[in-house]
Scaffold this motif. Structure first.
Motif, PDB file in Angstrom:
ATOM      1  N   ALA A   1      -2.581  -3.584   5.277  1.00  0.00           N
ATOM      2  CA  ALA A   1      -1.673  -2.875   4.365  1.00  0.00           C
ATOM      3  C   ALA A   1      -1.962  -1.367   4.357  1.00  0.00           C
ATOM      4  CB  ALA A   1      -1.810  -3.442   2.957  1.00  0.00           C
ATOM      5  N   LYS A   2      -3.251  -1.045   4.350  1.00  0.00           N
ATOM      6  CA  LYS A   2      -3.639   0.368   4.354  1.00  0.00           C
ATOM      7  C   LYS A   2      -3.119   1.049   5.632  1.00  0.00           C
ATOM      8  CE  LYS A   2      -8.007   2.669   3.475  1.00  0.00           C
ATOM      9  NZ  LYS A   2      -9.442   2.412   3.336  1.00  0.00           N
ATOM     10  N   GLY A   3      -3.307   0.377   6.770  1.00  0.00           N
ATOM     11  CA  GLY A   3      -2.845   0.918   8.048  1.00  0.00           C
ATOM     12  C   GLY A   3      -1.337   1.109   8.051  1.00  0.00           C
ATOM     13  N   LEU A   4      -0.617   0.147   7.490  1.00  0.00           N
ATOM     14  CA  LEU A   4       0.849   0.241   7.483  1.00  0.00           C
ATOM     15  C   LEU A   4       1.324   1.474   6.720  1.00  0.00           C
ATOM     16  CD1 LEU A   4       1.626  -3.547   6.830  1.00  0.00           C
ATOM     17  CD2 LEU A   4       2.078  -2.292   8.949  1.00  0.00           C
ATOM     18  N   SER A   5       0.664   1.774   5.590  1.00  0.00           N
ATOM     19  CA  SER A   5       1.122   2.951   4.832  1.00  0.00           C
ATOM     20  C   SER A   5       0.684   4.247   5.520  1.00  0.00           C
ATOM     21  CB  SER A   5       0.647   2.900   3.379  1.00  0.00           C
ATOM     22  OG  SER A   5      -0.746   2.895   3.312  1.00  0.00           O
ATOM     23  N   LEU A   6      -0.487   4.207   6.175  1.00  0.00           N
ATOM     24  CA  LEU A   6      -0.920   5.409   6.915  1.00  0.00           C
ATOM     25  C   LEU A   6       0.035   5.697   8.079  1.00  0.00           C
ATOM     26  CD1 LEU A   6      -4.788   4.826   6.944  1.00  0.00           C
ATOM     27  CD2 LEU A   6      -3.559   6.663   5.750  1.00  0.00           C
ATOM     28  N   ILE A   7       0.465   4.621   8.747  1.00  0.00           N
ATOM     29  CA  ILE A   7       1.421   4.777   9.855  1.00  0.00           C
ATOM     30  C   ILE A   7       2.741   5.330   9.306  1.00  0.00           C
ATOM     31  CG2 ILE A   7       2.835   3.494  11.529  1.00  0.00           C
ATOM     32  CD1 ILE A   7       0.338   1.506  11.671  1.00  0.00           C
ATOM     33  N   ASN A   8       3.158   4.774   8.176  1.00  0.00           N
ATOM     34  CA  ASN A   8       4.412   5.213   7.558  1.00  0.00           C
ATOM     35  C   ASN A   8       4.390   6.729   7.306  1.00  0.00           C
ATOM     36  OD1 ASN A   8       6.813   5.382   6.191  1.00  0.00           O
ATOM     37  ND2 ASN A   8       6.458   3.605   4.899  1.00  0.00           N
ATOM     38  N   ALA A   9       3.228   7.206   6.859  1.00  0.00           N
ATOM     39  CA  ALA A   9       3.117   8.644   6.549  1.00  0.00           C
ATOM     40  C   ALA A   9       3.288   9.508   7.798  1.00  0.00           C
ATOM     41  CB  ALA A   9       1.772   8.917   5.896  1.00  0.00           C
ATOM     42  N   ARG A  10       3.073   8.922   8.982  1.00  0.00           N
ATOM     43  CA  ARG A  10       3.166   9.708  10.232  1.00  0.00           C
ATOM     44  C   ARG A  10       4.530   9.615  10.915  1.00  0.00           C
ATOM     45  NH1 ARG A  10      -1.973  11.490  13.159  1.00  0.00           N
ATOM     46  NH2 ARG A  10      -3.486  11.312  11.491  1.00  0.00           N
ATOM     47  N   ILE A  11       5.338   8.649  10.516  1.00  0.00           N
ATOM     48  CA  ILE A  11       6.643   8.493  11.180  1.00  0.00           C
ATOM     49  C   ILE A  11       7.573   9.626  10.715  1.00  0.00           C
ATOM     50  CG2 ILE A  11       8.666   6.986  11.432  1.00  0.00           C
ATOM     51  CD1 ILE A  11       6.804   4.587  11.014  1.00  0.00           C
ATOM     52  N   PRO A  12       8.169  10.339  11.675  1.00  0.00           N
ATOM     53  CA  PRO A  12       9.042  11.448  11.262  1.00  0.00           C
ATOM     54  C   PRO A  12      10.223  10.943  10.418  1.00  0.00           C
ATOM     55  CG  PRO A  12       8.706  11.411  13.657  1.00  0.00           C
ATOM     56  CD  PRO A  12       8.121  10.156  13.124  1.00  0.00           C
ATOM     57  N   VAL A  13      10.586  11.735   9.418  1.00  0.00           N
ATOM     58  CA  VAL A  13      11.715  11.344   8.563  1.00  0.00           C
ATOM     59  C   VAL A  13      13.017  11.534   9.335  1.00  0.00           C
ATOM     60  CG1 VAL A  13      12.962  11.864   6.421  1.00  0.00           C
ATOM     61  CG2 VAL A  13      10.459  11.930   6.455  1.00  0.00           C
TER      62      VAL A  13
ATOM     63  N   SER B   1       0.835  -1.191   0.000  1.00  0.00           N
ATOM     64  CA  SER B   1       0.000   0.000   0.000  1.00  0.00           C
ATOM     65  C   SER B   1       0.875   1.248   0.000  1.00  0.00           C
ATOM     66  CB  SER B   1      -0.897  -0.025   1.246  1.00  0.00           C
ATOM     67  OG  SER B   1      -1.551   1.199   1.380  1.00  0.00           O
ATOM     68  N   ASP B   2       0.467   2.181  -0.821  1.00  0.00           N
ATOM     69  CA  ASP B   2       1.184   3.448  -0.933  1.00  0.00           C
ATOM     70  C   ASP B   2       0.095   4.515  -0.854  1.00  0.00           C
ATOM     71  OD1 ASP B   2       2.109   5.814  -2.147  1.00  0.00           O
ATOM     72  OD2 ASP B   2       3.590   4.746  -3.338  1.00  0.00           O
ATOM     73  N   THR B   3       0.181   5.432   0.114  1.00  0.00           N
ATOM     74  CA  THR B   3      -0.927   6.369   0.303  1.00  0.00           C
ATOM     75  C   THR B   3      -1.203   7.179  -0.965  1.00  0.00           C
ATOM     76  OG1 THR B   3       0.654   7.782   1.395  1.00  0.00           O
ATOM     77  CG2 THR B   3      -0.916   6.661   2.826  1.00  0.00           C
ATOM     78  N   ALA B   4      -0.175   7.362  -1.794  1.00  0.00           N
ATOM     79  CA  ALA B   4      -0.398   8.117  -3.027  1.00  0.00           C
ATOM     80  C   ALA B   4      -0.871   7.193  -4.154  1.00  0.00           C
ATOM     81  CB  ALA B   4       0.885   8.829  -3.438  1.00  0.00           C
ATOM     82  N   ALA B   5      -0.201   6.053  -4.336  1.00  0.00           N
ATOM     83  CA  ALA B   5      -0.482   5.204  -5.501  1.00  0.00           C
ATOM     84  C   ALA B   5      -1.599   4.192  -5.274  1.00  0.00           C
ATOM     85  CB  ALA B   5       0.798   4.486  -5.935  1.00  0.00           C
ATOM     86  N   GLY B   6      -1.985   3.974  -4.014  1.00  0.00           N
ATOM     87  CA  GLY B   6      -3.076   3.039  -3.748  1.00  0.00           C
ATOM     88  C   GLY B   6      -2.607   1.663  -3.319  1.00  0.00           C
ATOM     89  N   ILE B   7      -3.510   0.697  -3.513  1.00  0.00           N
ATOM     90  CA  ILE B   7      -3.261  -0.644  -2.979  1.00  0.00           C
ATOM     91  C   ILE B   7      -3.036  -1.640  -4.099  1.00  0.00           C
ATOM     92  CG2 ILE B   7      -4.390  -2.551  -1.740  1.00  0.00           C
ATOM     93  CD1 ILE B   7      -5.014  -0.726   0.344  1.00  0.00           C
ATOM     94  N   TYR B   8      -2.039  -2.479  -3.921  1.00  0.00           N
ATOM     95  CA  TYR B   8      -1.761  -3.521  -4.896  1.00  0.00           C
ATOM     96  C   TYR B   8      -1.767  -4.856  -4.164  1.00  0.00           C
ATOM     97  CZ  TYR B   8       1.281  -6.471  -7.793  1.00  0.00           C
ATOM     98  OH  TYR B   8       1.819  -7.505  -8.497  1.00  0.00           O
ATOM     99  N   ARG B   9      -2.710  -5.723  -4.516  1.00  0.00           N
ATOM    100  CA  ARG B   9      -2.818  -7.022  -3.829  1.00  0.00           C
ATOM    101  C   ARG B   9      -2.537  -8.151  -4.809  1.00  0.00           C
ATOM    102  NH1 ARG B   9      -8.035  -8.703  -2.939  1.00  0.00           N
ATOM    103  NH2 ARG B   9      -8.570  -6.642  -2.153  1.00  0.00           N
ATOM    104  N   GLU B  10      -1.750  -9.106  -4.347  1.00  0.00           N
ATOM    105  CA  GLU B  10      -1.326 -10.217  -5.200  1.00  0.00           C
ATOM    106  C   GLU B  10      -1.447 -11.495  -4.389  1.00  0.00           C
ATOM    107  OE1 GLU B  10      -0.663 -11.639  -8.173  1.00  0.00           O
ATOM    108  OE2 GLU B  10       0.890 -10.201  -8.736  1.00  0.00           O
ATOM    109  N   GLN B  11      -1.879 -12.593  -5.021  1.00  0.00           N
ATOM    110  CA  GLN B  11      -1.953 -13.844  -4.268  1.00  0.00           C
ATOM    111  C   GLN B  11      -0.565 -14.254  -3.794  1.00  0.00           C
ATOM    112  OE1 GLN B  11      -4.418 -17.135  -5.482  1.00  0.00           O
ATOM    113  NE2 GLN B  11      -5.224 -15.893  -7.143  1.00  0.00           N
ATOM    114  N   SER B  12      -0.536 -14.803  -2.584  1.00  0.00           N
ATOM    115  CA  SER B  12       0.739 -15.158  -1.962  1.00  0.00           C
ATOM    116  C   SER B  12       1.214 -16.541  -2.404  1.00  0.00           C
ATOM    117  CB  SER B  12       0.492 -15.170  -0.455  1.00  0.00           C
ATOM    118  OG  SER B  12       1.563 -14.688   0.233  1.00  0.00           O
TER     119      SER B  12
END
Ligand code: ATP
Ligand code: MG
Length: 338
Positions: free
Chosen positions: A307-319, A17-28
């Motif tokens: 996956a969505k949560g992980l990218s949202l969290i990523n957006a909040r972690i300070p660089v 998941s990328d907050t800008a590009a969206g979600i990409y799901r693939e079978q594992s």
């Protein structure tokens, strides 16, 4: 420019998941060359090419139990799936991890990410990530239940702290196995797990209200091994989910039992946030709510919540601008303070 992604390596699905590009799901699933152990292809492409390469390649599900996986295979998959994300100069990744991951395994995952060219690597408990992906706030008192294909992850939050986490090995595939077992016992017909899964997804229900339907399937007669076509109706599979459903509900009940009494009122005010593809079995939310006596909320896209949560969290972690390997589960709430 830093591209910030979330990566959920699930038993059934790999989701980026990328907050800008969206979600990409693939079978594992991955097609692995038997000799070199290199990846031939991943996901649907792997399934489609399995026959063509059957003499020299094996189809595997690389992330069984959500825990340790083969290092080389994991690294190839990570490189392949992150290649699907438009990348800036730097890539920062947050990965979802099971609650009982030991530190050695956590370290291995970080090293795999680092070897795939990701310098900033973070990890978050999957149920915690799912809560964020479903629109929740870790400063609330709330129970997050993520039902995957192989496991159910639970996290309880109170006053900005993760007060409880657990993982129970029950999930969507146990519902598939229940269908397979039932048709085998009652009808004398062996089904593949993927056919059982299709029956579950189209006809399965644990509460009334789902439209009646039927599905044409193919299996093999247990007695002769001959192929047979048959039609399964909703009626045919009533009650088949009893055992895995009970285990799942007990896992959540056990978590609830651990809530200190002075926290029960505030946790129950928000209740359960239910996510994961396995939670899409019709009526699971209602069954859980009625049996456990607690409100249950489900987002519209529960399969992508982690996956969505992980990218949202990523957006909040300070660089930080340097190489980092860190588990942020316990400081998650600090990113969400008003
Ligand atoms: N409509 C549906 N009804 C019931 N189950 C569904 C439906 N759609 C998907 N599922 C189930 O969701 C599961 C996959 O969910 P998910 O992608 O959350 O699992 P995962 O994250 O790969 O697994 P895990 O978390 O155990 O590693 C499968 O068991 C699939 O059958
Ligand atoms: Mg999952």
């Amino acid at each position: 420019m830093v591209t910030k992604i979330g990566l959920d390596l699930g038993y059934a699905n790999i989701t980026v998941s990328d907050t800008a590009a969206g979600i990409y799901r693939e079978q594992s699933v991955a097609l692995i060359d038997k000799d070199s152990r290199r990846i031939v292809s991943v996901g649907l492409d792997a399934i489609e090419h399995a026959e063509e390469f059957s003499d020299r390649a094996l189809l595997v599900r690389p992330f069984k139990n959500g825990l340790l996986f083969d290092r080389q295979i994991t690294q190839s998959i990570v490189s392949k799936v992150i290649g699907s994300v438009p990348q800036g100069e730097r890539l920062r990744c947050v990965i979802g991890i099971p609650s009982d991951l030991v530190s050695k395994q956590e370290k291995d995952i970080f090293n795999i990410l680092a070897d795939s060219g990701i310098t900033e690597c973070y990890a978050v408990n999957r149920a915690a990530a799912a809560l964020i992906g479903a629109g929740g706030n870790p400063n609330q008192s709330v129970i997050s239940v993520n039902v995957g294909a192989s496991a159910t992850e639970i996290a309880i939050f109170h006053n900005g702290e993760v007060t409880y986490t657990s993982r129970e090995m029950v999930g969507g595939e146990d519902f598939d196995k229940a269908v397979k077992h039932y048709i085998g016992e009652q009808g004398g017909v062996n089904l593949s797990l993927s056919v059982a899964r299709a029956i579950k997804e189209q006809l399965g229900s644990v509460w009334h209200g789902k439209e009646e339907g039927s599905i044409d399937i193919e299996g093999t007669l247990a007695l002769t091994g001959n192929s047979v076509k048959m039609t399964i109706t909703s009626e045919d599979i009533v009650g088949v989910f009893e055992k895995p459903l009970y285990r799942l509900l007990m896992a959540v009940a056990n978590a609830i039992k651990k809530i200190p009494l002075d926290q029960v009122e505030s946790v129950f005010a928000n209740g359960i946030v239910l996510t994961g593809g396995g939670s899409m079995l019709h009526g699971l939310d209602l069954m859980m709510s009625k049996i456990l006596g607690v409100s249950v909320r489900q987002p519209s896209d529960p399969i992508d919540s982690v996956a969505k949560g992980l990218s949202l969290i990523n957006a909040r972690i300070p660089v930080r601008g340097k190489a980092v390997k860190k588990n942020v589960t316990n400081i998650l709430a600090s990113y969400y303070k008003e």
